[in-house]
Scaffold this motif. Structure first.
Motif, PDB file in Angstrom:
ATOM      1  N   VAL A 122     -43.356   6.039  -1.159  1.00 53.79           N
ATOM      2  CA  VAL A 122     -43.551   7.456  -1.491  1.00 53.79           C
ATOM      3  C   VAL A 122     -43.829   7.639  -2.980  1.00 53.79           C
ATOM      4  O   VAL A 122     -44.430   8.646  -3.386  1.00 53.79           O
ATOM      5  CB  VAL A 122     -42.326   8.294  -1.065  1.00 53.79           C
ATOM      6  N   ALA A 123     -43.410   6.682  -3.811  1.00 55.74           N
ATOM      7  CA  ALA A 123     -43.674   6.769  -5.247  1.00 55.74           C
ATOM      8  C   ALA A 123     -45.071   6.278  -5.608  1.00 55.74           C
ATOM      9  O   ALA A 123     -45.476   6.388  -6.776  1.00 55.74           O
ATOM     10  CB  ALA A 123     -42.632   5.968  -6.024  1.00 55.74           C
ATOM     11  N   GLY A 124     -45.797   5.749  -4.640  1.00 54.86           N
ATOM     12  CA  GLY A 124     -47.150   5.285  -4.905  1.00 54.86           C
ATOM     13  C   GLY A 124     -47.217   3.962  -5.632  1.00 54.86           C
ATOM     14  O   GLY A 124     -48.243   3.643  -6.245  1.00 54.86           O
ATOM     15  N   LEU A 125     -46.162   3.165  -5.558  1.00 53.00           N
ATOM     16  CA  LEU A 125     -46.143   1.873  -6.237  1.00 53.00           C
ATOM     17  C   LEU A 125     -46.566   0.722  -5.331  1.00 53.00           C
ATOM     18  O   LEU A 125     -46.686  -0.408  -5.805  1.00 53.00           O
ATOM     19  CB  LEU A 125     -44.737   1.596  -6.792  1.00 53.00           C
ATOM     20  N   ALA A 148     -43.172   1.963 -13.000  1.00 45.33           N
ATOM     21  CA  ALA A 148     -41.925   2.354 -12.335  1.00 45.33           C
ATOM     22  C   ALA A 148     -41.206   3.445 -13.120  1.00 45.33           C
ATOM     23  O   ALA A 148     -40.622   4.359 -12.524  1.00 45.33           O
ATOM     24  CB  ALA A 148     -41.024   1.137 -12.151  1.00 45.33           C
ATOM     25  N   MET A 149     -41.242   3.368 -14.458  1.00 50.69           N
ATOM     26  CA  MET A 149     -40.604   4.402 -15.268  1.00 50.69           C
ATOM     27  C   MET A 149     -41.268   5.760 -15.053  1.00 50.69           C
ATOM     28  O   MET A 149     -40.593   6.793 -14.945  1.00 50.69           O
ATOM     29  CB  MET A 149     -40.658   4.014 -16.740  1.00 50.69           C
ATOM     30  N   LYS A 150     -42.586   5.773 -14.967  1.00 49.83           N
ATOM     31  CA  LYS A 150     -43.284   7.031 -14.742  1.00 49.83           C
ATOM     32  C   LYS A 150     -42.987   7.612 -13.361  1.00 49.83           C
ATOM     33  O   LYS A 150     -43.041   8.831 -13.174  1.00 49.83           O
ATOM     34  CB  LYS A 150     -44.789   6.817 -14.906  1.00 49.83           C
ATOM     35  N   ALA A 151     -42.677   6.751 -12.402  1.00 54.16           N
ATOM     36  CA  ALA A 151     -42.381   7.204 -11.034  1.00 54.16           C
ATOM     37  C   ALA A 151     -40.883   7.353 -10.800  1.00 54.16           C
ATOM     38  O   ALA A 151     -40.430   7.337  -9.653  1.00 54.16           O
ATOM     39  CB  ALA A 151     -42.985   6.229 -10.029  1.00 54.16           C
TER      40      ALA A 151
END
Length: 742
Positions: A263-266, A301-304
């Motif tokens: 869901v975070a797009g990673l 990851a920090m941005k998400a």
């Protein structure tokens, strides 16, 4: 099959057809057995045979085959013993989990166990007299009936009745007689056992009733009643309720972590995350280490961060990310069981400290996991910013308290809003001032300006003197603990604190000069042991210009209103790094983001020291300074007289002879002591070198410098530092011009 165009020669007769295509042989070979000849037509299976087609267009393709290996052989990169051991060390799991080995995690587990089981015990203790006891009394008669009927069925062998009735229905006389004799034997034996048991029970009951103390009798009745109540309780309604513990402790699984990254797009459909180590408990939370897909980094990851927390169904303040140095795509997550930032960090350890060595890191707070965070103000300046009532002043004051407990640290404290938070520092501060409004003939802004000039002159003098010290005292031309504690050298560690700095910087008359002096100190002074700490609730360009903010190497941002303000305090680009103080909640008192004090940036929950605690620490610090003989300045009643700073130039000019172009500084001090013993007498009592340094510090704010002056003494040339008459005259002229212009 390839088609070849054919043109009819002119001499051939018409009507003769020539072939327009050639049939080439296609050698076929079997994949699993290349040497076997091609099978007959119709004998091959789809996908089992392959054709070798000649490539007529590429003459260099002869001898090449598809699927040739391109990776170098394994022998080309032989693994060293060190690499092999390192790989084994990383793959090896610990013998004992962290919550057993690490003291902080052991404490966390112990606290959780006490908290959990005390809640369970309290839950049942409250319900015992009002819920459980009435239930037992209600179900006890039913339990007695169930027990007596069960005993009767057992004694009279009711479980075999169905078998005996079946033998009668089948008219099987032999089977019936066998079962009847078996029943008679059972009833006879069980009846004897029941009679003996009843006699013993009755005797025990009579004995307890006659001979047992009342407490034992009541305990026996309670035990019997409880037993009967448990037996009589309905199966669908248990006697004891389940404790509704309010602690939310969910179990984290790999499916939840994978869902969060999706869901975070990673991740994508083709690439997902990997787990290099198992998910496990880590203190008051879970530790998860993942390998992101190739091309994704820790910054992604920090941005998400917010989307990851949503995917895990937790609050963003419960998710913390740590970078792994072994791989750019490896991220370590710590998922807290509850919001750790809302938990108070506790009282400052400084309350129990007798003294502090300011050259070493001191306790300032704890991180999100409760690990101590040590602070150090050496060689840097610190900017503290936050909205009102978030703990900005208390956080900065804790650092100043640590400095106060080192008797060899000189303190300058100024508070722009004149609050009571800093008043007790008058016991130890070399210079101190409150507010911007003059009161009782004392102008705090002018006092700040004088202190800044004094400090600037001291910083300039330190650079000069450190470069002249012998190598065995100052090996690299830098301040050392020994130099800072030498009273003769007079170069102690210094902490300059200005709270609500915007009040001074916006002063209509002196604001520009104060800004200029503070920019100089924040940029230059830390290298010679003078640290600057400023705090503000308005870090905008008007109240606290960027030319001052940018000189601070360390930043500490508590809760602010917007991410732009957070970026202003922490520095440009901090938001893109995942540092955003606007995400902190109002309940996060004393919690902020620290950047620049060390290589790592992170959360700090600062220790608390309220007004009473600060007074206790400062009382102890004042006694310590008196014992060491380092109490000075305003705290010792040694504030410079107003006329001294105004007339020092005139006094120096008065003691210079008309024909003297250059005079040694120590000679000038002796003459000043003769002129004004009450003012300059303490200077004359010093050794020659400190005597000259005192004059240098007094004249520095006016732009009068010193230089080496040679004199012939008893036939030898002696060089000492001194002043020039022309420099003094120029300084007096400039001062008078400024007064006239003002």
């Amino acid at each position: 099959m390839t088609e070849t165009p054919v043109f009819t020669p002119p001499d051939d007769p018409e009507g003769i057809e020539r072939p327009t295509a050639d049939v080439l042989p296609f050698p076929l070979k079997k994949k699993t057995a290349p040497a076997v000849a091609a099978p007959d037509e119709g004998g091959s299976k789809p996908g089992e045979w392959e054709a070798e087609l000649p490539d007529a267009d590429d003459p260099e393709a002869d001898g090449l085959t598809d699927g040739a290996p391109v990776d170098p052989p394994r022998e080309a990169y032989p693994a060293s013993v060190a690499e092999w051991m390192e790989a084994k060390d990383k793959a090896r799991l610990p013998v004992l989990p962290d919550w057993v080995k690490l003291p902080d995690q052991r404490r966390a587990v112990r606290k959780w166990a006490v908290r959990h089981y005390s809640a369970v015990a309290g839950y049942h203790a409250v319900r015992l007299p009002v819920v459980y006891t009435p239930k037992i009394c209600l179900y006890a008669p039913r339990g007695a009936w169930r027990w007596s009927t069960a005993t009767g069925r057992w004694v009279f062998d009711t479980e075999g009745k169905s078998l005996r009735l079946a033998s009668v229905a089948n008219e099987d006389a032999a089977e019936y007689l066998k079962l009847s004799r078996q029943r008679n034997d059972r009833v006879r034996f069980r009846g004897i056992v029941a009679a003996i048991g009843g006699f013993i029970g009755l005797a025990a009951a009579l004995t307890l009733y006659v001979m047992a103390p009342s407490w034992l009798l009541l305990l026996s009745v309670a035990a019997l009643t409880t037993t009967l109540g448990v037996v009589g309780a309905p199966a669908d309604r248990p006697l004891i309720d389940m404790a509704k513990v309010s602690f939310r402790k969910r179990k984290l699984s790999s499916d939840i972590v994978i869902r969060a990254h999706e869901v975070a797009g990673l991740t994508s459909r083709d690439q997902t995350i990997g787990f290099p180590r198992p998910i496990g408990r880590d203190g008051d939370g879970w530790r998860v280490v993942v390998d992101l897909p190739y091309g994704k980094t820790f910054e992604d990851a920090m941005k998400a961060h917010a989307r990851l927390a949503s995917g895990m169904d937790i609050a963003p303040t419960q998710l913390f990310l740590d970078k792994d140095e072994t791989s750019g795509r490896r991220v370590s997550y710590w998922i807290a069981d509850r919001d750790p930032l809302a938990v108070p960090s506790g009282k400052s350890p400084l309350l129990g400290a007798t003294r502090v060595d300011f050259w070493k890191p001191f306790p300032w707070g704890v991180d999100e996991r409760g690990n101590p965070v040590m602070a150090s103000m050496l060689w840097l300046s610190l900017l503290v910013g936050a909205v009102p009532r978030q703990g900005k002043t208390f956080s900065a004051r804790t650092i100043a308290l640590a400095a106060a407990l080192d008797p060899y640290v000189r303190l300058y404290v100024f508070d722009g809003k004149a609050s009571p938070d800093w008043r007790n520092f008058a016991k130890v501060a070399h210079r101190i001032g409150f507010g911007i409004v003059p009161k009782n003939g004392f102008d705090p802004v002018a006092h700040l300006l004088t202190s800044l000039r004094e400090l600037k002159a001291d910083v300039e003098d330190r650079y000069h003197r450190l470069s002249e010290l012998p190598l065995h005292i100052c090996p690299e031309g830098k301040l050392t603990p020994e130099i800072s504690r030498d009273k003769k050298l007079n170069m102690p560690l210094t902490l300059f604190v200005v709270d609500e700095v915007q009040e001074y910087l916006t002063h209509p008359e002196h604001g520009k000069e104060i800004l200029s002096l503070m920019v100089y100190l924040a940029r230059v002074a830390p290298a010679v042991g003078v640290s600057v700490m400023t705090a503000t609730q308005k870090p905008d360009d008007k109240a606290c210009p960027s030319e001052l903010r940018d000189q601070h190497q360390a930043r500490f941002a508590l809760r602010v209103g917007a991410y732009q303000v957070s970026d202003t305090i922490l520095g440009a680009g901090s938001y893109s790094e995942g540092l955003d103080a606007s995400k902190l909640l109002k309940s996060h008192k004393g919690v902020g983001l620290l950047k620049g004090m060390s290589d790592d940036s992170g959360i700090v929950r600062t220790y608390l020291a309220d007004g009473r605690d600060a007074d206790r620490v400062l009382t102890r610090a004042a006694a310590l300074r008196e014992a060491e003989g380092t109490l000075s300045g305003d705290a010792a009643g040694q504030a410079p007289a107003p006329e001294t700073s105004v007339t020092v130039l005139d006094d120096v000019a008065a003691v210079l002879g008309k024909g003297e172009a250059k005079v040694w500084s120590e000679t000038v001090v002796d003459r000043l002591a003769d002129l004004r013993p009450d003012v300059y007498g303490p200077w004359a009592a010093l050794e020659p070198k400190p005597k000259a340094e005192a004059l240098t510090a007094a004249l520095k704010p006016y732009g009068v410098g010193t230089e080496q002056i040679g004199r012939r003494v008893e036939g030898k040339t002696v060089n000492k530092r001194g002043i020039k008459r022309d420099d003094v005259a120029t300084a007096i002229t400039e001062r008078n011009s400024s007064r006239d212009a003002g």
